[in-house]
Scaffold this active site. Sequence first.
Site, PDB file in Angstrom:
ATOM      1  N   HIS A 162      21.515  -1.575 -21.530  1.00  0.00           N
ATOM      2  CA  HIS A 162      20.055  -1.714 -21.382  1.00  0.00           C
ATOM      3  C   HIS A 162      19.636  -1.399 -19.951  1.00  0.00           C
ATOM      4  O   HIS A 162      18.611  -0.767 -19.716  1.00  0.00           O
ATOM      5  CB  HIS A 162      19.615  -3.147 -21.694  1.00  0.00           C
ATOM      6  CG  HIS A 162      19.885  -3.609 -23.091  1.00  0.00           C
ATOM      7  ND1 HIS A 162      20.829  -4.562 -23.389  1.00  0.00           N
ATOM      8  CD2 HIS A 162      19.330  -3.257 -24.266  1.00  0.00           C
ATOM      9  CE1 HIS A 162      20.834  -4.784 -24.695  1.00  0.00           C
ATOM     10  NE2 HIS A 162      19.937  -4.001 -25.256  1.00  0.00           N
ATOM     11  N   ASP A 183      22.661   4.438 -30.095  1.00  0.00           N
ATOM     12  CA  ASP A 183      22.026   4.347 -31.414  1.00  0.00           C
ATOM     13  C   ASP A 183      21.460   5.734 -31.720  1.00  0.00           C
ATOM     14  O   ASP A 183      20.251   5.951 -31.674  1.00  0.00           O
ATOM     15  CB  ASP A 183      20.960   3.262 -31.397  1.00  0.00           C
ATOM     16  CG  ASP A 183      21.554   1.908 -31.047  1.00  0.00           C
ATOM     17  OD1 ASP A 183      22.125   1.269 -31.931  1.00  0.00           O
ATOM     18  OD2 ASP A 183      21.499   1.506 -29.857  1.00  0.00           O
ATOM     19  N   VAL A 216      26.534   3.649 -22.263  1.00  0.00           N
ATOM     20  CA  VAL A 216      27.299   2.968 -21.206  1.00  0.00           C
ATOM     21  C   VAL A 216      28.450   2.220 -21.879  1.00  0.00           C
ATOM     22  O   VAL A 216      28.246   1.530 -22.888  1.00  0.00           O
ATOM     23  CB  VAL A 216      26.401   1.989 -20.427  1.00  0.00           C
ATOM     24  CG1 VAL A 216      27.209   1.243 -19.370  1.00  0.00           C
ATOM     25  CG2 VAL A 216      25.244   2.737 -19.779  1.00  0.00           C
ATOM     26  N   ARG A 230      26.077  -7.276 -29.567  1.00  0.00           N
ATOM     27  CA  ARG A 230      26.906  -7.837 -30.640  1.00  0.00           C
ATOM     28  C   ARG A 230      28.382  -7.959 -30.245  1.00  0.00           C
ATOM     29  O   ARG A 230      29.152  -8.597 -30.957  1.00  0.00           O
ATOM     30  CB  ARG A 230      26.753  -7.013 -31.918  1.00  0.00           C
ATOM     31  CG  ARG A 230      25.364  -7.179 -32.537  1.00  0.00           C
ATOM     32  CD  ARG A 230      25.248  -6.507 -33.885  1.00  0.00           C
ATOM     33  NE  ARG A 230      24.042  -6.911 -34.596  1.00  0.00           N
ATOM     34  CZ  ARG A 230      22.928  -6.175 -34.703  1.00  0.00           C
ATOM     35  NH1 ARG A 230      22.873  -4.986 -34.140  1.00  0.00           N
ATOM     36  NH2 ARG A 230      21.880  -6.632 -35.372  1.00  0.00           N
ATOM     37  N   HIS A 257      22.438  -6.081 -21.321  1.00  0.00           N
ATOM     38  CA  HIS A 257      23.726  -5.753 -20.698  1.00  0.00           C
ATOM     39  C   HIS A 257      23.560  -4.453 -19.925  1.00  0.00           C
ATOM     40  O   HIS A 257      22.444  -3.900 -19.860  1.00  0.00           O
ATOM     41  CB  HIS A 257      24.816  -5.670 -21.768  1.00  0.00           C
ATOM     42  CG  HIS A 257      24.452  -4.782 -22.930  1.00  0.00           C
ATOM     43  ND1 HIS A 257      24.284  -3.424 -22.799  1.00  0.00           N
ATOM     44  CD2 HIS A 257      24.185  -5.064 -24.239  1.00  0.00           C
ATOM     45  CE1 HIS A 257      23.967  -2.898 -23.968  1.00  0.00           C
ATOM     46  NE2 HIS A 257      23.874  -3.874 -24.868  1.00  0.00           N
ATOM     47  N   GLU A 258      24.675  -3.950 -19.411  1.00  0.00           N
ATOM     48  CA  GLU A 258      24.609  -2.742 -18.563  1.00  0.00           C
ATOM     49  C   GLU A 258      24.030  -1.528 -19.291  1.00  0.00           C
ATOM     50  O   GLU A 258      23.480  -0.633 -18.652  1.00  0.00           O
ATOM     51  CB  GLU A 258      26.021  -2.370 -18.078  1.00  0.00           C
ATOM     52  CG  GLU A 258      26.745  -3.469 -17.340  1.00  0.00           C
ATOM     53  CD  GLU A 258      26.405  -3.494 -15.866  1.00  0.00           C
ATOM     54  OE1 GLU A 258      26.266  -2.411 -15.289  1.00  0.00           O
ATOM     55  OE2 GLU A 258      26.275  -4.610 -15.320  1.00  0.00           O
ATOM     56  N   GLN A 290      18.833   6.303 -34.421  1.00  0.00           N
ATOM     57  CA  GLN A 290      17.552   5.718 -33.999  1.00  0.00           C
ATOM     58  C   GLN A 290      16.815   6.665 -33.043  1.00  0.00           C
ATOM     59  O   GLN A 290      15.611   6.885 -33.173  1.00  0.00           O
ATOM     60  CB  GLN A 290      17.815   4.378 -33.316  1.00  0.00           C
ATOM     61  CG  GLN A 290      16.611   3.759 -32.636  1.00  0.00           C
ATOM     62  CD  GLN A 290      16.907   2.361 -32.153  1.00  0.00           C
ATOM     63  OE1 GLN A 290      16.826   1.422 -32.939  1.00  0.00           O
ATOM     64  NE2 GLN A 290      17.261   2.209 -30.892  1.00  0.00           N
ATOM     65  N   GLY A 303      16.615  -7.803 -26.381  1.00  0.00           N
ATOM     66  CA  GLY A 303      17.131  -8.818 -25.454  1.00  0.00           C
ATOM     67  C   GLY A 303      18.650  -8.867 -25.488  1.00  0.00           C
ATOM     68  O   GLY A 303      19.288  -7.975 -26.046  1.00  0.00           O
TER      69      GLY A 303
END
Length: 279
Positions: A37, A150, A176, A187, A34-35, A153, A31
Amino acid sequence: MEIVRTKAEVREAVGRARADGKIVGFVPTLGGLHEGHLALIETSVRECDFTVVSIFVNPTQFGPDEDLDKYPRDLESDAAKCEAAGVDLIFAPSPEEMYDKTASTTVHVAHLTEGLCGAFRPGHFDGVTTVCCKLFGIAEPDRAYFGEKDYQQLVVIRRMVRDLDLPLEIVGVPTVRETDGLAMSTRNQYLTQEERRAAPRLYRALQAGAEAARAGASGNKAEEVVAAVLAKEPLFKAQYITAVDPDTLEPLEDRGAPMVIAAAAFLGRARLIDNIKVE
Ligand code: AMP
């Protein structure tokens, strides 16, 4: 767009889409959209017929001294962004819905999780891989979208999917950035105005390292270049700066490109991560 809270509702909605012959795309998030995501979501909407977004601040991937309680949560605003982007289904479970009290299984990807962020966030990747494995089992997507921001990840999730023969494709999406180069991150909201002004230096430092690597510098040398540029901004406290093999994530030391230079640094109370790839 539908917003559901339970696994059963996800199975039902995705089952209906599948019965209609639809390709299902999935974007797992914490959640605070932002751009960055939205780039993942838009790629899924473009490539698939039915897009599921999960919004779940997964407690098991936060360490005891991390920002689980403070992590931004605003389902209403996230839902509006998803709806505008063409998402079909949001899965926003509670921790209780996701985790049975008696659960006793953890998915652990060895080796790849030991360095970089894994060295400083014990248990973090076990939390990520276990929740993603569960989410893949719940939503049964054909494709799942992850950000290159990430990078560790993404590599870890790809390894898990290959090792466990999970029947989906993992798609990586480029990072992005804000116009000044700062990688978008939920963050970033933690930054004061002064810190925000200093923040683009992390990517600038990585770019300087990449330039050196393209000119023939070894991993060690590229790390030194990044560290020197970052050190010019005293607000930054570097946690690690490491040049690794893009596939194995092994530190390169005296070898050169191809490499990914990855870094984590504190800027005030925000821990920022970023990386750059040199082919
Ligand atoms: P998070 O909500 O931070 O767990 O991120 C959810 C997904 O969005 C992950 O696959 C991230 O890698 C991806 N993501 C986060 N920030 C960015 C960004 N700036 N650009 C591209 N993808 C991102």
